[in-house]
Design an enzyme around this catalytic site. Structure first.
Site, PDB file in Angstrom:
ATOM      1  CE  LYS A 116      67.976  22.200  27.717  1.00 24.88           C
ATOM      2  NZ  LYS A 116      67.198  23.303  27.844  1.00 24.88           N
ATOM      3  CD  GLU A 288      65.956  19.461  28.495  1.00 21.30           C
ATOM      4  OE1 GLU A 288      66.266  20.600  28.625  1.00 21.30           O
ATOM      5  OE2 GLU A 288      65.589  18.903  27.275  1.00 21.30           O
ATOM      6  CG  PHE A 348      58.466  19.125   7.927  1.00 24.98           C
ATOM      7  CD1 PHE A 348      57.626  18.423   8.351  1.00 24.98           C
ATOM      8  CD2 PHE A 348      59.593  18.364   7.101  1.00 24.98           C
ATOM      9  CE1 PHE A 348      57.258  16.896   8.056  1.00 24.98           C
ATOM     10  CE2 PHE A 348      59.164  16.746   6.792  1.00 24.98           C
ATOM     11  CZ  PHE A 348      58.234  16.343   7.517  1.00 24.98           C
TER      12      PHE A 348
END
Length: 682
Positions: A116, A288, A348
């Site tokens: 990146k 990216e 979650f």
């Protein structure tokens, strides 16, 4: 054309590649770890090769084993899917040295775009708009805090070699920058074997929009429009759509042309994705480039008719793209919901275990009509009816393991409009049956009904903003609660008839199957008086009209029709009633005759045990780090432990002041849900 290819991956993406390869007449080879011995992708492939233990770094991440499997089976090429070795330039070079084709870009492009830091420098040189940030070496948490302060909070801390939301944190102050640097670096090293970190400015109220590109080895490159991936949780995409409701044609063209320019700058070949952050004024900034097939590629296939996997294979085989930019159109709207093995009611947290029941909605036209044909990307053509597509790598009885990504399926719908695709997704999610593990179907179903989603007014902060205290289920309005009370009575009536030995007929009118007629329904603190008749059903004196309920005991779901309005409802029997689920709503409805309702109201409620003096493991995982020791005094908000589950690190913090009494676990221990990590003095 290749005669045989190996898929260096697992799960739904391996199955996805196998499907296209079979369509092209190409034989396939699967690879599998001990945990995947009976996996769906292993059964679907023509051949399968065992490559090691469940841990990815001892199996799917070992390029040497993949090459050995190619040589043993005669596979001429490797499709990497996404994740694992898909963006590993060294692996590509080893394949090339062994005379095996990599179905993807060349190593140079992977090195340039996969890193990146390097990719941002190249993007700037290619004239692509980029976000302000620091691309140099960051060697410590203090250094990270210093840089973040210079850029200006908030900042995004990201793994240079990262992807899929791993190794990524948002920091709003120095303390969060230091902690985020440590956690991101640890996750990056664990997931990618590369702990380099960079920091960039975090754009507030952003939208995450990405451009799909496709290039061949003859210099041809096109962009296949955009996908919007703004519905994210912890930087992990949850819902994607194509196209974006936010972009105008001018912005779409500018983003597409910049993406193509970047791809050409590194002589890109194959499918790739250029990701952007877009602000409220449609200013866009490069994030990216993913040099691989994206998880969310199906929505692009559904609106363009292009099979991206097929084009990747053909490009790798030395063929030219069969179309130009002028040929790329936008046909309708597509939405993808990622179905994860994670419990939305427990923050979650990952869930593992066996799929006791797995019943995805049927693929194809939602109205059941026959399609005139099937397009190249698996979408029925020749009609305007909404379409369902479900990319999955599991079946009933499959094991969801702690060793891999928690994705169960990618449920996709296509419609002529965004509204049609959304309505189709809502119905498909209501009909998706999963038992045995926690899953996020109720959550994504609730998103489909949310006013902000419906209006398209979304951003990457949507979930954090709309569910700041976590997801506790969607709240049914008064008309829906009345309808669910009526449905509960219909279900109870069907059960009573079956227990009495008289089988009910499907589609039977409610009033014909309710002995004694009136019932009292308990839903939470509410009490509903339901009076059914052959012609209609009345709830608390309000006439809801005729109700037909198609369900019998043992069915996983019911279809309730109030006139022409149909509800698909998940049904689970509970004591004295049913748990009903639809559209993200989950309610327990208990049904009683009036005389028993009076007694039921007097029954005491069992209280949950007091666990306030314990730190319990919220998910199956491995202890990465214990931040305190026995006898330590801790403050509210202080980090106590870090647990890794499915390659994501979860930080557990103290809820209040306490003194640590005992710690019965140590770093490296594998823990089950609710295992005791620490006990505190009372």
């Amino acid at each position: 054309m290749f005669k045989k290819i190996l898929i260096a991956n697992r799960g739904e993406i391996a199955c996805r590649v196998i499907r296209t390869a079979k369509k092209m007449g190409i034989a396939t080879v699967a690879v599998y770890s001990d945990a995947d011995r009976d996996a769906v992708h292993v059964r679907q492939a023509d051949e399968a090769v065992h490559i090691g233990p469940p841990q990815a770094n001892q199996s799917y991440l070992l390029g040497e084993k993949i090459i050995e499997a190619c040589k043993a089976t005669g596979a001429e090429a490797v499709h990497p899917g996404y994740g694992f070795l898909s963006e590993n330039a060294a692996f590509c070079e080893k394949l090339e040295a062994a005379g095996i084709t990599f179905i993807g870009p060349k190593p140079r492009a992977i090195k340039a775009m996969g890193d990146k830091i390097t990719s941002k420098k190249l993007a700037a040189e290619a004239g692509v708009s980029t976000v302000p940030g620091f691309m140099g070496l960051i060697d410590s948490a203090e250094h990270a805090a210093q840089i973040a302060g210079e850029i200006g909070y908030p900042v995004m801390i990201k793994a240079s070699a990262g992807g899929g939301g791993k190794g990524m944190r948002i920091a709003w102050n120095d303390e969060e920058a230091r902690d985020g640097f440590d956690r991101s670096r640890s996750e990056a090293k664990s997931s990618f074997g590369d702990d380099r970190i960079f920091i960039e400015k975090f754009v507030e109220q952003p939208r995450h929009i990405e451009i799909q590109v496709l290039a061949d080895s003859f210099g041809n490159c096109v962009y296949l429009n955009e996908r919007e991936c703004s519905i994210q949780r912890r930087n992990q995409k949850v819902v994607e759509e194509a196209p974006s409701s936010f972009l105008d044609p001018e912005t779409r063209k500018a983003m597409g042309e910049q993406s193509v320019a970047l791809a050409k700058a590194v002589d890109y070949e194959s499918a790739g994705t250029v990701e952007f952050i877009v602000d409220k004024n449609r200013n866009f900034y490069f994030l990216e480039m993913n040099t691989r097939l994206q998880v969310e590629h199906p929505v692009t296939e559904l609106i363009t008719g292009v099979d991206l996997v097929e084009q990747m294979i053909r490009v790798a085989n030395g063929e030219k793209l069969p179309f130009t930019q002028d040929d790329v159109k936008i046909d309708g709207w597509a939405i993808e919901s990622r179905v994860y093995a994670e419990d939305p009611y427990r923050g979650f947290l990952p869930s593992i275990g066996r799929l006791k029941r797995y019943g995805p909605p049927a693929e194809g036209p939602l109205d059941g009509s026959p399609a005139a044909g099937e397009g190249p990307a698996g979408r029925a053509i020749g009609g305007g009816a909404p379409i369902i597509r479900n990319d999955t790598g599991v079946r009933e009885g499959s094991e969801i393991s702690m060793f891999y990504d928690p994705m169960i399926a990618k449920l996709c719908t296509w419609g002529e409009t965004r509204e049609a695709a959304t309505e189709a997704m809502g119905k498909a999610l209501d009909g998706f049956v999963i038992d045995g593990i926690g899953h996020n179907v109720p959550f994504v179903a609730a998103i489909m009904q949310h006013p902000r989603w419906r209006s398209g007014e979304i951003s990457t902060g949507f979930i954090a903003e709309e569910y700041p205290d976590g997801f506790a289920g969607a709240e049914p309005d008064a008309p829906m609660r009345a309808r669910l009370a009526a449905v509960a009575v219909a279900l109870a009536a069907s059960s009573e008839r079956r227990l009495a030995g008289t089988a009910p007929s499907l589609g039977e009118k409610l009033g014909l199957s309710v002995p004694g007629n009136r019932r009292i329904v308990f839903i939470g603190e509410d009490r509903f008086t339901v009076d059914p008749s052959e012609a209609s059903v009345t709830v608390d004196g309000s006439d809801l009209g005729p109700l037909t309920c198609r369900w019998q005991r043992g069915d996983l779901a019911a279809r309730a029709l109030f006139g022409d309005d149909e509800l698909h409802i998940r049904v689970d029997p509970i004591t004295d009633g049913f748990r009903l689920r639809l559209r993200g709503i989950e309610i327990d409805a208990r049904v009683y005759p009036p005389h028993l309702a009076k007694l039921a109201d007097k029954m005491p409620v069992k209280e949950a045990p007091d666990t306030s003096n314990l730190l319990l493991c919220p998910m199956p995982g491995v202890v990465v780090w214990l931040a305190v020791a026995e006898g330590d005094k801790v403050e509210a908000g202080q980090t106590l432990a870090v647990i890794e589950a499915m390659k994501m690190e979860n930080v557990l913090k103290a809820e209040h002041k306490a003194v640590v009494k005992s710690i019965p676990v140590k770093a490296g221990d594998s823990l089950a849900v609710d295992a005791v990590i620490m006990e505190f003095e009372q």
